[in-house]
Design a protein around this motif. Structure first.
Motif, short mmCIF file in Angstrom:
data_model
loop_
_atom_site.label_atom_id
_atom_site.label_comp_id
_atom_site.label_asym_id
_atom_site.label_seq_id
_atom_site.Cartn_x
_atom_site.Cartn_y
_atom_site.Cartn_z
N PRO A 452 -23.81 15.19 41.67
CA PRO A 452 -22.42 15.60 41.73
C PRO A 452 -21.95 15.96 43.14
O PRO A 452 -20.76 16.00 43.41
N GLY A 453 -22.89 16.28 44.04
CA GLY A 453 -22.53 16.64 45.40
C GLY A 453 -22.84 18.10 45.68
O GLY A 453 -22.80 18.95 44.79
N ARG A 454 -23.18 18.39 46.91
CA ARG A 454 -23.61 19.73 47.30
C ARG A 454 -22.48 20.76 47.29
O ARG A 454 -22.73 21.95 47.47
N GLN A 455 -21.26 20.31 47.09
CA GLN A 455 -20.17 21.28 47.00
C GLN A 455 -20.26 22.12 45.73
O GLN A 455 -19.62 23.17 45.62
N TYR A 456 -21.06 21.65 44.77
CA TYR A 456 -21.29 22.42 43.55
C TYR A 456 -22.49 23.34 43.77
O TYR A 456 -23.63 22.86 43.87
N GLN A 457 -22.26 24.64 43.84
CA GLN A 457 -23.34 25.56 44.20
C GLN A 457 -23.51 26.71 43.21
O GLN A 457 -24.61 26.98 42.76
N THR A 458 -22.45 27.41 42.87
CA THR A 458 -22.57 28.54 41.96
C THR A 458 -22.84 28.05 40.54
O THR A 458 -22.64 26.87 40.21
N ASP A 459 -23.29 28.94 39.68
CA ASP A 459 -23.54 28.57 38.28
C ASP A 459 -22.28 28.03 37.62
O ASP A 459 -22.33 27.06 36.85
N GLU A 460 -21.15 28.63 37.92
CA GLU A 460 -19.89 28.16 37.35
C GLU A 460 -19.57 26.75 37.83
O GLU A 460 -19.14 25.89 37.05
N GLN A 461 -19.82 26.50 39.12
CA GLN A 461 -19.57 25.17 39.68
C GLN A 461 -20.54 24.14 39.09
O GLN A 461 -20.14 23.01 38.80
N LEU A 462 -21.79 24.54 38.90
CA LEU A 462 -22.77 23.61 38.33
C LEU A 462 -22.41 23.26 36.89
O LEU A 462 -22.58 22.11 36.45
N LEU A 463 -21.91 24.24 36.15
CA LEU A 463 -21.48 23.96 34.79
C LEU A 463 -20.29 23.00 34.80
O LEU A 463 -20.22 22.07 33.97
N ASN A 464 -19.39 23.17 35.72
CA ASN A 464 -18.27 22.24 35.86
C ASN A 464 -18.76 20.83 36.18
O ASN A 464 -18.22 19.84 35.68
N ALA A 465 -19.80 20.75 37.02
CA ALA A 465 -20.38 19.44 37.34
C ALA A 465 -20.99 18.81 36.10
O ALA A 465 -20.85 17.59 35.87
N ALA A 466 -21.66 19.63 35.28
CA ALA A 466 -22.24 19.10 34.03
C ALA A 466 -21.14 18.57 33.12
O ALA A 466 -21.30 17.51 32.49
N ARG A 467 -20.05 19.28 33.02
CA ARG A 467 -18.96 18.83 32.16
C ARG A 467 -18.35 17.53 32.69
O ARG A 467 -17.91 16.67 31.92
N ARG A 468 -18.33 17.37 33.99
CA ARG A 468 -17.65 16.23 34.62
C ARG A 468 -18.52 14.99 34.69
O ARG A 468 -18.04 13.87 34.50
N TYR A 469 -19.84 15.16 34.94
CA TYR A 469 -20.69 14.02 35.24
C TYR A 469 -21.71 13.70 34.15
O TYR A 469 -22.59 12.87 34.36
N SER A 470 -21.62 14.32 33.03
CA SER A 470 -22.59 14.06 31.96
C SER A 470 -22.21 12.82 31.16
O SER A 470 -21.03 12.44 31.08
N GLN A 471 -23.21 12.20 30.57
CA GLN A 471 -23.04 11.02 29.72
C GLN A 471 -24.00 11.11 28.55
O GLN A 471 -25.04 11.77 28.64
#
Length: 540
Positions: A452-471
């Motif tokens: 997802p990119g290193r801009q995702y760092q905090t737990d909240e940001q990582l969860l947002n990455a999971a919601r956005r990039y999961s399949q």
């Protein structure tokens, strides 16, 4: 008298609906007895498309309406209201004809857990003989593997440097090497095995159905779309189906077995008037048998895709170079080796998302390539993919018909990331992936984390990455779950509760999804169901 009642196709002992992973096994094993007459109905076509048989051909067959049902989920709040494509095989062999060929059975504790829920006969020791019965293991026989079965299981015919580095990196962060994740223990890192033989896919159709078709007591119809199960009171007596523009009925003297998969089997039951009464009434179907669990308890493995740009050459470079691409084709034509033999992934990891767990709860699929989705082509730069999924999600969804029309796709409500536990595992899984990428074996060749990119760092940001990039990883299960509680659909012998002469045998009967890929367990379910049918037949 209805049109269906006037056109009788024939009389059979058993009717199997669905020539997929489990249905082909059932057709083979039941017709071993020449006195048993079997009809196998498949709504899809024959497996003539050459890309079905080339391992990497799933790039051509997934999302292709000629071979794939092309299901799409409802908008899902857990993944930012996205809709995911759910490929399912619309061809002989079902999804075993277009899946990623990965041979994984799950964990001992999965099956012991099924048995502990009251499903006698489904412990690991009970099901292991059926896994072995199916299998022709290229490495030879041992206490966990068989060599006399029709399903070819072999090592990958492709090795790449980036995969070797990934394996070493996993070991460097404490994940043990494991050359057989289907053996004594699942935990560890190693290469996948695949259902292939000499560079060609070994689908359930090729392994089980093709030999059985030579028997006179098996009748196969393709392009035969089931409309409903015929019920005489609480007894299943046959199937209504469409074939070549005609509406037909086939009678089952003994049993009907649904093997249409985790979407198809509950859909057929609901169209037949078996399900939750209020839901059936709302879509114009008369409820003939109340069974509220039909279509409920839906589970799937949601994978979070991480893509890393690398200075190490990957398959992206081979595919994007016309001369190298030509060489890949020649290599496969001459020796059945090289990139065209690639399964969906090369390297698997089963590990724990956090300390203190008693067994692995996440799985990695590592590919020496990267793409946005199958069929769209690889990225124009060197990269690899490390997808990670939660093995036993707590989130539950449903399959519900939208109308009485058996051709209309049902509502698929996956409800991904709707359980609190799943949110924590998703965040931790990304952290484990990054730890592997930071290990000495990989770090020097990684240029950037592209997704997802290193801009995702905090737990909240990582969860947002999971919601956005999961399949989805294409593992729907459990919509006709086995058990004895009020939401169970079948008993421990896969008989539908409250209806005689009707069973379900496919991934939909799993009370809880297995810890890994679902094709091998579906084949095992077919093997075990065939044995139970034979046993029950002798008791009558």
């Amino acid at each position: 008298m209805s049109l269906y009642q006037e056109q009788v196709f024939g009389e059979f002992d058993y009717i199997i609906v669905g020539a997929g992973s489990a249905g082909c096994v059932l057709a083979n094993r039941l017709t071993e007895d020449p006195e048993i007459k079997v009809l196998l109905l498949e709504a899809g076509g024959k497996d003539w498309n050459p890309w079905i048989h080339v391992p990497v051909g799933y790039f051509k067959t997934m999302h292709n309406p000629a071979t794939d049902w092309c299901y799409v989920t409802d908008p899902d709040k857990g993944i930012n209201d996205r809709q995911l494509q759910w490929p399912r095989g619309k061809v002989l062999g079902g999804s075993s004809s277009l899946n990623g060929l990965l041979y994984i059975r799950g964990q001992r504790q999965d099956y012991d857990g099924w048995a502990a829920m009251g499903n006698d006969g489904w412990s690991y020791e009970d099901v292991l003989p059926y896994f072995k019965k199916s299998e022709c293991q290229s490495r030879g026989e041992n206490p966990y593997h068989g060599v006399d079965g029709p399903l070819k299981v072999s090592d990958l015919r492709l090795r790449r440097e980036i995969a070797e580095r990934f394996i070493k990196a996993a070991q460097q962060i404490g994940i043990p090497a494991n050359s057989d994740v289907n053996g004594e223990t699942q935990e560890g890192v190693g290469y996948f095995q695949q259902t292939a033989y000499k560079g060609l896919r070994c689908s359930s159709a090729k392994a089980f159905l093709r030999p059985a078709l030579e028997r006179p007591n098996l009748t196969l119809l393709t392009r035969a779309h089931t409309r409903r199960i015929i019920l005489d009171g609480k007894q299943a007596t046959g199937i209504e189906f469409e074939h070549k523009g005609k509406s037909l009925r086939a009678n089952a003297g003994r049993e009907v077995v649904l093997s249409a998969g985790a979407i198809g089997s509950p859909q057929i039951l609901q169209c037949s008037g078996v399900g939750e009464p209020e839901h059936l009434k709302s879509v114009g179907v008369n409820c003939l048998h109340s069974l509220p669990g039909v279509g409920e308890n839906l589970q799937d493995h949601l994978q979070i895709r991480l893509v890393f740009k690398t200075s190490c050459k990957t398959l992206n470079d081979e595919v994007n170079n016309p001369l190298k691409k030509l060489g890949v084709g020649i290599q496969y034509a001459v020796s059945r080796t090289g990139p065209l033999t690639l399964a969906a992934s090369q390297v698997c990891i089963f590990t724990k998302s956090e300390e203190g767990l008693d067994r692995p709860d996440i799985q990695f699929h590592m590919q020496p390539l990267s793409a946005d989705k199958p069929g769209e082509g690889v990225h124009p730069f060197s990269a690899f993919t490390a997808s990670v999924c939660q093995l036993r999600p707590h989130s539950r969804g449903s399959i519900k018909i939208r109308s009485s029309d058996p051709h209309e796709h049902p509502s698929i409500q996956a409800n991904y990331l709707s359980a609190e536990e799943d949110l924590r595992v998703a965040v931790n899984a990304i952290k484990v992936a990054r730890r592997i990428a930071e290990a000495d074996a990989l770090k020097p060749v990684i240029i950037d984390e592209y997704v997802p990119g290193r801009q995702y760092q905090t737990d909240e940001q990582l969860l947002n990455a999971a919601r956005r990039y999961s399949q989805t990883i294409y593992h729907p299960t459990s919509t006709c779950k086995m058990g004895d509680d009020e939401m169970a659909v079948v008993d421990n012998r896969l008989r539908v509760h409250g209806i005689s002469g009707l069973r379900v045998a496919d991934a939909s009967i799993m009370p809880v999804i297995v810890s890994g890929n679902t094709n091998a367990p579906s084949i095992m379910i077919g093997e075990k169901c065939a044995d139970m049918i034979k046993q029950d037949r002798l008791r009558r």
